[in-house]
Scaffold this motif. Structure first.
Motif, short mmCIF file in Angstrom:
data_model
loop_
_atom_site.label_atom_id
_atom_site.label_comp_id
_atom_site.label_asym_id
_atom_site.label_seq_id
_atom_site.Cartn_x
_atom_site.Cartn_y
_atom_site.Cartn_z
N ILE A 125 0.84 -1.20 0.00
CA ILE A 125 0.00 0.00 0.00
C ILE A 125 0.88 1.25 0.00
CG2 ILE A 125 -1.66 1.36 1.35
CD1 ILE A 125 -2.91 -1.24 2.26
N GLY A 126 1.97 1.20 0.78
CA GLY A 126 2.86 2.35 0.89
C GLY A 126 3.59 2.68 -0.38
N ASN A 127 3.86 1.67 -1.21
CA ASN A 127 4.58 1.90 -2.47
C ASN A 127 3.62 1.72 -3.64
OD1 ASN A 127 7.30 2.23 -1.39
ND2 ASN A 127 7.11 0.10 -0.77
N SER A 128 3.22 2.83 -4.23
CA SER A 128 2.26 2.77 -5.34
C SER A 128 2.96 2.29 -6.61
CB SER A 128 1.62 4.14 -5.56
OG SER A 128 2.59 5.06 -6.01
N GLY A 129 2.20 1.66 -7.47
CA GLY A 129 2.73 1.13 -8.72
C GLY A 129 3.15 2.22 -9.69
N ASP A 130 2.54 3.39 -9.60
CA ASP A 130 2.86 4.47 -10.55
C ASP A 130 3.99 5.37 -10.07
OD1 ASP A 130 1.64 5.84 -8.50
OD2 ASP A 130 0.02 6.69 -9.73
N GLY A 131 4.58 5.08 -8.91
CA GLY A 131 5.71 5.86 -8.41
C GLY A 131 5.35 7.16 -7.75
N THR A 132 4.07 7.41 -7.54
CA THR A 132 3.68 8.67 -6.90
C THR A 132 3.77 8.62 -5.38
OG1 THR A 132 1.35 8.04 -6.90
CG2 THR A 132 2.14 9.36 -8.77
N GLN A 133 3.91 7.42 -4.82
CA GLN A 133 4.00 7.28 -3.38
C GLN A 133 4.94 6.13 -3.04
OE1 GLN A 133 0.40 7.59 -0.87
NE2 GLN A 133 0.87 5.50 -0.24
N LYS A 134 5.84 6.37 -2.09
CA LYS A 134 6.74 5.30 -1.67
C LYS A 134 7.16 5.49 -0.23
CE LYS A 134 11.04 5.37 -3.41
NZ LYS A 134 12.14 5.48 -4.37
N VAL A 135 7.56 4.39 0.38
CA VAL A 135 8.06 4.42 1.75
C VAL A 135 9.57 4.63 1.70
CG1 VAL A 135 8.32 3.08 3.88
CG2 VAL A 135 6.20 2.92 2.56
N VAL A 136 10.05 5.59 2.49
CA VAL A 136 11.49 5.87 2.57
C VAL A 136 11.90 5.86 4.04
CG1 VAL A 136 11.56 7.23 0.44
CG2 VAL A 136 11.13 8.37 2.62
N LYS A 137 13.21 5.76 4.27
CA LYS A 137 13.73 5.84 5.62
C LYS A 137 14.63 7.05 5.72
CE LYS A 137 13.72 1.68 8.29
NZ LYS A 137 14.51 0.65 8.94
N VAL A 138 14.43 7.83 6.77
CA VAL A 138 15.27 9.00 7.05
C VAL A 138 15.75 8.85 8.48
CG1 VAL A 138 15.36 11.51 7.22
CG2 VAL A 138 13.93 10.44 5.46
N GLN A 139 17.06 8.67 8.65
CA GLN A 139 17.66 8.51 9.98
C GLN A 139 17.00 7.38 10.77
OE1 GLN A 139 17.83 12.31 12.09
NE2 GLN A 139 17.94 13.36 10.13
N GLY A 140 16.59 6.33 10.10
CA GLY A 140 15.98 5.20 10.77
C GLY A 140 14.47 5.31 10.97
N TYR A 141 13.89 6.45 10.62
CA TYR A 141 12.44 6.66 10.73
C TYR A 141 11.79 6.42 9.38
CZ TYR A 141 13.36 8.97 15.20
OH TYR A 141 13.74 9.25 16.49
N LYS A 142 10.74 5.61 9.35
CA LYS A 142 9.99 5.39 8.11
C LYS A 142 9.13 6.61 7.83
CE LYS A 142 9.24 0.42 7.88
NZ LYS A 142 8.17 -0.60 7.90
N GLY A 143 9.06 6.95 6.55
CA GLY A 143 8.22 8.06 6.13
C GLY A 143 7.55 7.75 4.81
N MET A 144 6.51 8.50 4.51
CA MET A 144 5.79 8.34 3.25
C MET A 144 6.12 9.53 2.36
SD MET A 144 1.72 7.70 2.62
CE MET A 144 1.24 9.24 3.36
N LEU A 145 6.69 9.24 1.20
CA LEU A 145 7.07 10.28 0.24
C LEU A 145 6.07 10.27 -0.91
CD1 LEU A 145 9.27 12.39 -0.50
CD2 LEU A 145 10.41 10.58 -1.78
N GLN A 146 5.42 11.41 -1.10
CA GLN A 146 4.43 11.53 -2.18
C GLN A 146 4.94 12.52 -3.22
OE1 GLN A 146 1.16 12.61 0.46
NE2 GLN A 146 0.16 10.70 -0.12
#
Length: 198
Positions: A125-146
């Motif tokens: 769910i966090g990583n969309s197929g079209d690349g508009t949304q993905k899960v990333v890690k910043v300093q060990g914290y998960k975040g949602m990048l849109q």
């Protein structure tokens, strides 16, 4: 030397003012509670908590970087707002100019935390197929990048949301690349902020 003395005086007066309000609210809460006036006791306690939230927000602002990439912070736009309703404290700082302004906001007790944590916990769910949304890690914290692309200008904007406890950090960077957004977000002292807002 005059600047240092002036800064010390301003800091002392601010701390003294906060201390007086805080102590006044504690005294009012105790007196009201002892008199059986629970409504006034609760109100005084809420005021005291608002004062604490504001003080914490000002301390968090001091921790934030003065530059984001090549963009300087706009200290005149720094803002801390306390609210006992939907959210606790909202902390705002922006960087850059009107042509390209990067926004950084922290909202304690954010109503979005549960839904973002749910998205982050389910990778498909966090990583969309079209690349508009993905899960990333910043300093060990998960975040949602849109990612959003303006169809008229073809400029790409990014919004990064990182839950830290019950606080939501939202970082909005217009006309920027993904790597640059993650790199700039990596300069935010997330672990120190987490300690302050918990």
């Amino acid at each position: 030397m005059k600047t240092l003395v002036s800064a010390f005086i301003v800091l002392s007066v601010t701390t003294l003012g906060f201390s007086q309000d805080f102590n006044k609210n504690i005294a009012t809460a105790r007196t009201s509670y002892a008199a059986g006036n629970l409504e006034d006791a609760r109100f005084a306690m809420q005021q005291m908590l608002n004062d604490l939230d504001m003080a914490i927000g000002r301390e968090v602002l001091k921790m934030l970087p003065s530059k984001m990439g090549t963009f300087n912070s706009n200290a005149k736009n720094d803002n801390v707002t306390a609210n006992t309703g939907l959210a606790g404290v909202i902390i705002h700082r922006d960087y850059g100019t009107e042509e390209k302004k990067i926004n950084l906001d922290l909202m304690s007790n954010s109503p979005l935390i549960a839904s973002i944590n749910a998205i982050l916990s389910i990778p498909f769910i966090g990583n969309s197929g079209d690349g508009t949304q993905k899960v990333v890690k910043v300093q060990g914290y998960k975040g949602m990048l849109q990612k959003s692309v303006d169809e008229q200008t073809n400029k790409t904007d990014y919004t990064l949301q990182i839950p830290i406890g019950s606080t939501l950090l939202t970082f909005v960077a217009p006309d920027t690349g993904e790597d640059e957004v993650v790199r700039m977000a990596s300069t935010i002292p997330l672990s120190e902020i987490t300690k302050m807002v918990q």
